[in-house]
Scaffold this active site. Structure first.
Site, PDB file in Angstrom:
ATOM      1  N   PRO A  76       0.837  -1.199   0.000  1.00 55.47           N
ATOM      2  CA  PRO A  76       0.000   0.000   0.000  1.00 55.47           C
ATOM      3  C   PRO A  76       0.874   1.251   0.000  1.00 55.47           C
ATOM      4  O   PRO A  76       2.084   1.175   0.268  1.00 55.47           O
ATOM      5  CB  PRO A  76      -0.795  -0.132   1.294  1.00 55.47           C
ATOM      6  CG  PRO A  76       0.112  -0.881   2.216  1.00 55.47           C
ATOM      7  CD  PRO A  76       0.884  -1.829   1.333  1.00 55.47           C
ATOM      8  N   ALA A  77       0.267   2.397  -0.276  1.00 54.81           N
ATOM      9  CA  ALA A  77       1.008   3.656  -0.246  1.00 54.81           C
ATOM     10  C   ALA A  77       1.575   3.883   1.158  1.00 54.81           C
ATOM     11  O   ALA A  77       0.940   3.553   2.160  1.00 54.81           O
ATOM     12  CB  ALA A  77       0.103   4.814  -0.646  1.00 54.81           C
ATOM     13  N   CYS A  97      -8.530  10.342  -9.563  1.00 54.72           N
ATOM     14  CA  CYS A  97      -8.055  10.309 -10.952  1.00 54.72           C
ATOM     15  C   CYS A  97      -9.195  10.587 -11.920  1.00 54.72           C
ATOM     16  O   CYS A  97      -8.962  10.807 -13.102  1.00 54.72           O
ATOM     17  CB  CYS A  97      -7.472   8.940 -11.242  1.00 54.72           C
ATOM     18  SG  CYS A  97      -8.673   7.690 -10.897  1.00 54.72           S
ATOM     19  N   GLU A 145      -2.655  17.084 -14.475  1.00 55.86           N
ATOM     20  CA  GLU A 145      -3.613  16.561 -13.495  1.00 55.86           C
ATOM     21  C   GLU A 145      -3.405  17.331 -12.197  1.00 55.86           C
ATOM     22  O   GLU A 145      -2.361  17.237 -11.570  1.00 55.86           O
ATOM     23  CB  GLU A 145      -3.336  15.080 -13.281  1.00 55.86           C
ATOM     24  CG  GLU A 145      -4.300  14.397 -12.346  1.00 55.86           C
ATOM     25  CD  GLU A 145      -4.019  12.920 -12.282  1.00 55.86           C
ATOM     26  OE1 GLU A 145      -2.852  12.532 -12.136  1.00 55.86           O
ATOM     27  OE2 GLU A 145      -4.981  12.150 -12.391  1.00 55.86           O
ATOM     28  N   GLU A 164      -4.158   1.338 -13.565  1.00 57.00           N
ATOM     29  CA  GLU A 164      -5.152   2.420 -13.433  1.00 57.00           C
ATOM     30  C   GLU A 164      -4.361   3.681 -13.119  1.00 57.00           C
ATOM     31  O   GLU A 164      -3.861   3.834 -12.010  1.00 57.00           O
ATOM     32  CB  GLU A 164      -6.117   2.093 -12.297  1.00 57.00           C
ATOM     33  CG  GLU A 164      -6.968   0.872 -12.523  1.00 57.00           C
ATOM     34  CD  GLU A 164      -7.986   1.072 -13.641  1.00 57.00           C
ATOM     35  OE1 GLU A 164      -8.554   0.079 -14.103  1.00 57.00           O
ATOM     36  OE2 GLU A 164      -8.205   2.241 -14.044  1.00 57.00           O
TER      37      GLU A 164
HETATM   38  N1  LIG Z   1      -6.500   5.703 -12.458  1.00 56.27           N
HETATM   39  C1  LIG Z   1      -6.756   5.545 -11.168  1.00 56.27           C
HETATM   40  O1  LIG Z   1      -7.659   4.797 -10.748  1.00 56.27           O
HETATM   41  C2  LIG Z   1      -5.931   6.278 -10.172  1.00 56.27           C
HETATM   42  C3  LIG Z   1      -4.823   7.048 -10.508  1.00 56.27           C
HETATM   43  N2  LIG Z   1      -4.096   7.722  -9.524  1.00 56.27           N
HETATM   44  C4  LIG Z   1      -3.013   8.634  -9.894  1.00 56.27           C
HETATM   45  O2  LIG Z   1      -1.895   8.556  -8.949  1.00 56.27           O
HETATM   46  C5  LIG Z   1      -1.426   9.873  -8.640  1.00 56.27           C
HETATM   47  C6  LIG Z   1      -1.596  10.191  -7.198  1.00 56.27           C
HETATM   48  O3  LIG Z   1      -1.377   9.083  -6.410  1.00 56.27           O
HETATM   49  P1  LIG Z   1       0.086   8.772  -5.843  1.00 56.27           P
HETATM   50  O4  LIG Z   1      -0.054   7.771  -4.743  1.00 56.27           O
HETATM   51  O5  LIG Z   1       0.857  10.003  -5.560  1.00 56.27           O
HETATM   52  O6  LIG Z   1       0.759   8.058  -7.051  1.00 56.27           O
HETATM   53  P2  LIG Z   1       2.201   7.397  -7.098  1.00 56.27           P
HETATM   54  O7  LIG Z   1       2.215   6.854  -8.446  1.00 56.27           O
HETATM   55  O8  LIG Z   1       3.304   8.289  -6.677  1.00 56.27           O
HETATM   56  O9  LIG Z   1       2.180   6.204  -5.984  1.00 56.27           O
HETATM   57  C7  LIG Z   1       1.280   5.174  -6.116  1.00 56.27           C
HETATM   58  C8  LIG Z   1       1.869   3.950  -5.427  1.00 56.27           C
HETATM   59  O10 LIG Z   1       3.017   3.563  -6.130  1.00 56.27           O
HETATM   60  C9  LIG Z   1       4.126   3.437  -5.221  1.00 56.27           C
HETATM   61  N3  LIG Z   1       5.357   3.760  -5.929  1.00 56.27           N
HETATM   62  C10 LIG Z   1       5.778   4.956  -6.323  1.00 56.27           C
HETATM   63  N4  LIG Z   1       6.960   4.825  -6.994  1.00 56.27           N
HETATM   64  C11 LIG Z   1       7.266   3.497  -6.988  1.00 56.27           C
HETATM   65  C12 LIG Z   1       8.337   2.702  -7.505  1.00 56.27           C
HETATM   66  N5  LIG Z   1       9.343   3.257  -8.179  1.00 56.27           N
HETATM   67  N6  LIG Z   1       8.315   1.354  -7.292  1.00 56.27           N
HETATM   68  C13 LIG Z   1       7.290   0.789  -6.620  1.00 56.27           C
HETATM   69  N7  LIG Z   1       6.249   1.475  -6.109  1.00 56.27           N
HETATM   70  C14 LIG Z   1       6.244   2.820  -6.299  1.00 56.27           C
HETATM   71  C15 LIG Z   1       3.790   4.397  -4.113  1.00 56.27           C
HETATM   72  O11 LIG Z   1       4.520   3.995  -2.964  1.00 56.27           O
HETATM   73  P3  LIG Z   1       4.954   5.127  -1.881  1.00 56.27           P
HETATM   74  O12 LIG Z   1       3.716   5.487  -1.177  1.00 56.27           O
HETATM   75  O13 LIG Z   1       5.936   4.438  -1.007  1.00 56.27           O
HETATM   76  O14 LIG Z   1       5.529   6.259  -2.643  1.00 56.27           O
HETATM   77  C16 LIG Z   1       2.297   4.170  -3.970  1.00 56.27           C
HETATM   78  O15 LIG Z   1       2.057   2.983  -3.237  1.00 56.27           O
HETATM   79  C17 LIG Z   1      -2.204  10.784  -9.526  1.00 56.27           C
HETATM   80  O16 LIG Z   1      -1.565  10.948 -10.765  1.00 56.27           O
HETATM   81  C18 LIG Z   1      -3.511  10.040  -9.758  1.00 56.27           C
HETATM   82  O17 LIG Z   1      -4.217  10.407 -10.898  1.00 56.27           O
HETATM   83  C19 LIG Z   1      -4.373   7.605  -8.208  1.00 56.27           C
HETATM   84  C20 LIG Z   1      -5.458   6.830  -7.845  1.00 56.27           C
HETATM   85  C21 LIG Z   1      -6.336   6.154  -8.784  1.00 56.27           C
HETATM   86  O1  LIG Z   2      -8.291   6.363  -7.245  1.00 54.59           O
HETATM   87  C1  LIG Z   2      -9.212   6.950  -7.733  1.00 54.59           C
HETATM   88  O2  LIG Z   2      -9.153   8.110  -8.078  1.00 54.59           O
HETATM   89  C2  LIG Z   2     -10.461   6.163  -7.868  1.00 54.59           C
HETATM   90  O3  LIG Z   2     -10.292   5.177  -8.856  1.00 54.59           O
HETATM   91  C3  LIG Z   2     -11.588   7.057  -8.216  1.00 54.59           C
HETATM   92  S1  LIG Z   2     -13.094   6.302  -7.853  1.00 54.59           S
HETATM   93  O4  LIG Z   2     -13.026   4.871  -8.208  1.00 54.59           O
HETATM   94  O5  LIG Z   2     -13.308   6.464  -6.396  1.00 54.59           O
HETATM   95  O6  LIG Z   2     -14.058   7.032  -8.669  1.00 54.59           O
END
Ligand SMILES: NC(=O)C1=CN([C@@H]2O[C@H](COP(=O)(O)OP(=O)(O)OC[C@H]3O[C@@H](n4cnc5c(N)ncnc54)[C@H](OP(=O)(O)O)[C@@H]3O)[C@@H](O)[C@H]2O)C=CC1
Ligand SMILES: O=C(O)[C@H](O)CS(=O)(=O)O
Length: 485
Positions: A181-182, A290, A387, A256
């Site tokens: 997880p994050a 997102c 974004e 995603e």
């Molecule tokens: N399409 C969708 O459903 C979604 C898209 N997003 C997108 O993600 C972004 C925001 O979320 P955010 O959490 O900051 O995204 P990140 O991509 O920075 O992080 C997402 C996860 O990836 C991990 N991670 C980051 N870098 C690495 C690596 N090099 N190797 C392995 N794991 C890694 C993070 O760990 P750690 O916490 O340790 O950094 C976290 O668990 C936005 O761009 C948003 O749009 C977010 C949610 C849903």
């Molecule tokens: O991580 C996200 O942004 C989610 O996928 C959006 S939703 O599923 O809650 O609409």
């Protein structure tokens, strides 16, 4: 933080059915975004612990996939019932580690639980095929079998739902999982693991490794050949990196990723519905989703009235600590995120945009940002290109339908798009021409467990939820039976 069931506050990771620390004793803190106060600490793990978790998932795979789909469905159902029963504790954990208002957190717990409920049902519908053979001496059979050990990496913005949207179909299909997880929101993941354990999901089937970005966890999850699939939700930047890291062992992928959702308002729109949809889509989770509306394309004839009403609605939102009654706009995940948001606003204003609502931090809190509406934004501004992941609504004026579709599609992303019209023919024309995986027509909230969630272009690969979500965790095996003449 006081939970009704304090045993749900886990400060150890979960590997092979045991609650364990990091090999070197390392730990990292989990803090509340509203005031940076310490909530808990969890193990800071690395490649070694991750390898052990993958080995445990591999050992558990044969027995888990050999159980009947109905048996797996029964355990998932029990997990679902436990998540519902502990909704308030899970919501409080989430608000304390992620910041969203309690009402939104409760809503996310229900949304996350819905994926477990849905895939407990879908588990029993993983049908194969008997294909009419080209010759009388053969029988053609198509089986569906689990992919195997799955690695999951999830973001901080939906600490429950982004996990269950992956774990539920994976376990339903007969796969086993190692989740990272994050680092901002591990507590929700560990509480879900505790409830999965109580539901009777066997050791090694669902493992949670806690770590910060460095430390080799990602490299192990993407490089270990025993892992046959990676499912990731997060930024496009990281998604591309992980995709490349998986190439060496040709892993199946579900991605995603990020989005840049257009929210188009045509002159003939129901303006009350459009403003309601705009507020719901833009300011949910303080704009940190997102699928948030990321830029508003508003036709000339309705622009001024829509701008006025949206600004009025934005000013009515109450920012603050998500634990307080009446707060409906929580903090961003950290002060750095609020800083990035403010920089986008300042740049846009310096370049000619005007502030109709908000436009600054909430006084006294470095991670709280006001619900903001910017008028006179031009498509080439960074606030419309990137974004935002914050509570800022940039308004861009347009004249014709053709121009709206061109502007809407002019982005590398293709996750979600929204538009409001009462014209039937336009509804079909625009829905078909928008280059996105998901479209909201006269609706700002489109996510649920029954519909296929996902994007095209640089917003990702595959779909989650719906009847399609299970196939992401299954492989087709074709068996040709000869000698049947
Ligand atoms: N399409 C969708 O459903 C979604 C898209 N997003 C997108 O993600 C972004 C925001 O979320 P955010 O959490 O900051 O995204 P990140 O991509 O920075 O992080 C997402 C996860 O990836 C991990 N991670 C980051 N870098 C690495 C690596 N090099 N190797 C392995 N794991 C890694 C993070 O760990 P750690 O916490 O340790 O950094 C976290 O668990 C936005 O761009 C948003 O749009 C977010 C949610 C849903
Ligand atoms: O991580 C996200 O942004 C989610 O996928 C959006 S939703 O599923 O809650 O609409």
């Amino acid at each position: 933080m006081k939970l009704s069931d304090m045993t749900l506050l886990k400060e150890q990771a979960f590997i092979d059915g045991a609650w364990v620390g990091a090999d070197n004793g390392g730990r990292f803190n989990v803090t509340n975004p509203i005031d940076n106060s310490l909530v808990a600490s969890v193990p800071g793990m690395g490649a070694g612990e991750t390898r052990r978790a993958i080995d445990a998932a591999q050992r558990a795979l044969a027995a888990w996939s050999a159980r009947s789909a109905k048996h797996r469905a029964g355990l998932l159902r029990k997990w679902y019932e436990l998540v519902i029963a502990h909704q308030d504790d899970l919501a409080l954990l989430m608000t304390c580690e992620q910041g969203k208002p309690l009402a939104e957190a409760r809503g996310e717990v229900m949304y996350g639980a819905s994926f477990i409920e849905w895939f407990a049902e879908e588990a029993k519908r993983a049908y194969g095929e008997l294909v009419p053979a080209p010759t009388e001496d053969r029988r053609l059979v198509v089986m569906k079998q689990p992919v195997g050990v799955v690695a999951a990496i999830t973001p901080w913005n939906f600490p429950v739902a982004m996990i269950t949207r992956k774990a539920a179909p994976a376990l339903a299909a007969g796969c086993t999982m190692v989740l990272k997880p994050a680092s901002e929101t591990p507590l929700s993941a560990l509480a879900l693991a505790a409830l999965a354990e109580r539901a009777g999901i066997p050791p090694g089937v669902f493992n949670v490794v806690t770590a910060e970005r460095s430390g080799g966890v990602g490299e192990e999850l993407t490089g270990n050949p025993a892992v046959r699939k990676l499912t990731f939700t997060g930024s496009t930047r990281v998604g591309k990196q992980l995709m490349a890291q998986c190439a060496g062992t040709v892993k199946k992928l579900s991605l995603e990723l990020g989005g840049n959702a257009p929210f188009i308002v045509f002159d003939d729109a129901d303006i009350d519905a459009a403003v309601r949809g705009a507020v719901a889509s833009k300011y949910r989770n303080a704009g940190q989703t997102c699928v948030c509306a990321n830029r508003f394309l508003v036709q000339d004839g309705i622009y001024d009235e829509f701008a006025r009403r949206l600004a009025q609605a934005a000013n009515a939102l109450k920012p603050g600590d998500g634990r307080e009654n009446g707060v409906n706009l929580g903090p961003l995940i950290h002060a750095r995120a609020a800083g990035n948001t403010h920089q986008l606003v300042e740049e846009a204003v310096a370049d000619g945009a005007s502030v109709l609502a908000g436009g600054d931090y909430v006084p006294g809190a470095t991670s709280l940002y006001q619900a903001t509406v910017l008028a006179d934004v031009r498509p080439e501004m960074r606030v419309a290109q990137e974004e935002i992941f914050g509570p800022v609504a940039p308004l861009i004026r347009f004249s014709t339908e053709e121009e709206a579709i061109r502007l809407a599609n002019d982005t590398p992303y293709g996750l979600a798009a929204y538009f409001y019209t009462r014209d039937l023919q336009r509804s079909w024309r625009v829905s078909e021409r928008l280059e996105y995986g998901m479209v909201g027509l006269n609706e700002g909230l489109i996510s649920n467990e029954m519909a296929p969630f996902g994007g095209i272009k640089e917003s990702g690969l595959g779909r989650e939820g719906s009847r399609h979500g299970l196939d992401e965790y299954m492989e087709l095996k074709y068996v040709c039976v000869g000698g049947m003449a």
